[in-house]
Design an enzyme around this catalytic site. Sequence first.
Site, mmCIF file in Angstrom:
data_model
loop_
_atom_site.group_PDB
_atom_site.id
_atom_site.type_symbol
_atom_site.label_atom_id
_atom_site.label_comp_id
_atom_site.label_asym_id
_atom_site.label_seq_id
_atom_site.Cartn_x
_atom_site.Cartn_y
_atom_site.Cartn_z
ATOM 1 N N SER A 77 0.799 -1.239 -0.122
ATOM 2 C CA SER A 77 0.124 0.051 -0.053
ATOM 3 C C SER A 77 0.820 1.286 -0.077
ATOM 4 O O SER A 77 0.441 2.460 -0.343
ATOM 5 C CB SER A 77 -0.809 0.155 1.203
ATOM 6 O OG SER A 77 -0.225 0.278 2.365
ATOM 7 N N LYS A 128 0.919 4.626 7.140
ATOM 8 C CA LYS A 128 0.366 5.401 5.915
ATOM 9 C C LYS A 128 1.280 6.884 5.877
ATOM 10 O O LYS A 128 1.768 6.977 6.908
ATOM 11 C CB LYS A 128 -1.268 5.708 6.171
ATOM 12 C CG LYS A 128 -1.868 4.361 6.277
ATOM 13 C CD LYS A 128 -1.754 3.798 4.669
ATOM 14 C CE LYS A 128 -2.836 2.299 4.705
ATOM 15 N NZ LYS A 128 -2.489 1.614 3.624
#
Length: 231
Positions: free
Chosen positions: A39, A93
Amino acid sequence: MSKHLANLWRSNKNLVAFLFLMVLFRSAIADWNVVPTGSMLPTIRIGDRIFVDKMAYDLRVPLTHITLAHLGDPQRGDIVTIDSAAAHELLVKRVVGVPGDTVALRENVLYVNGVRADYRPLARAPMPDAASDDVRYLTERFDGVSHIVRLSETAPSPRSSFGPVTVPAGEYLMLGDNRDDSADSRYFGFVPRKEVMGRARNVAFSLDPTRLYLPRLSRFGAALDQPLAAN
């Protein structure tokens, strides 16, 4: 029995003390985390073990979320680890929106407070990519922060557009650099400040799952705020 336990303690007390201190250190000061998904490609690769500064933002009671001292707040562009209650797992993230920001995404073009991010194509891919014909790599720059994002030409995310949304007080908006293959704030919502556990700055070491987990020597110690070398 008690004599046996006493002898066992005397023989292993140094090891037990070391393991106890290591757990406290990894919980409250610094840690390394395995990255099992893509990701955050291309910034973080599958198989990277990233070094996490647990004291970047808070001093916490070891093994808890209890804050003893507030040392700072996440800034736009920071890569952070998140103990996400919504996702039920530890996430890595990038901070895109801080409290008070208005954020929108329009076909993977980012707008922060009404200002469009600047995009420039890379001359060559920053890493080997089996789907290279279907992937674009761009440098995304906003608010003085520059990093590489990975976009899919053939399978764009159904949430490649959203907003505008305003980030509430005490919360953050997070996105993955692999914009079309990242479960982030578009799916889990804003991230509460208390769930931000630390800042990732470097790769501690890296093992390549496509090559029998051989070490990627060029990744050892690599800074996450620098472009990746193709290898």
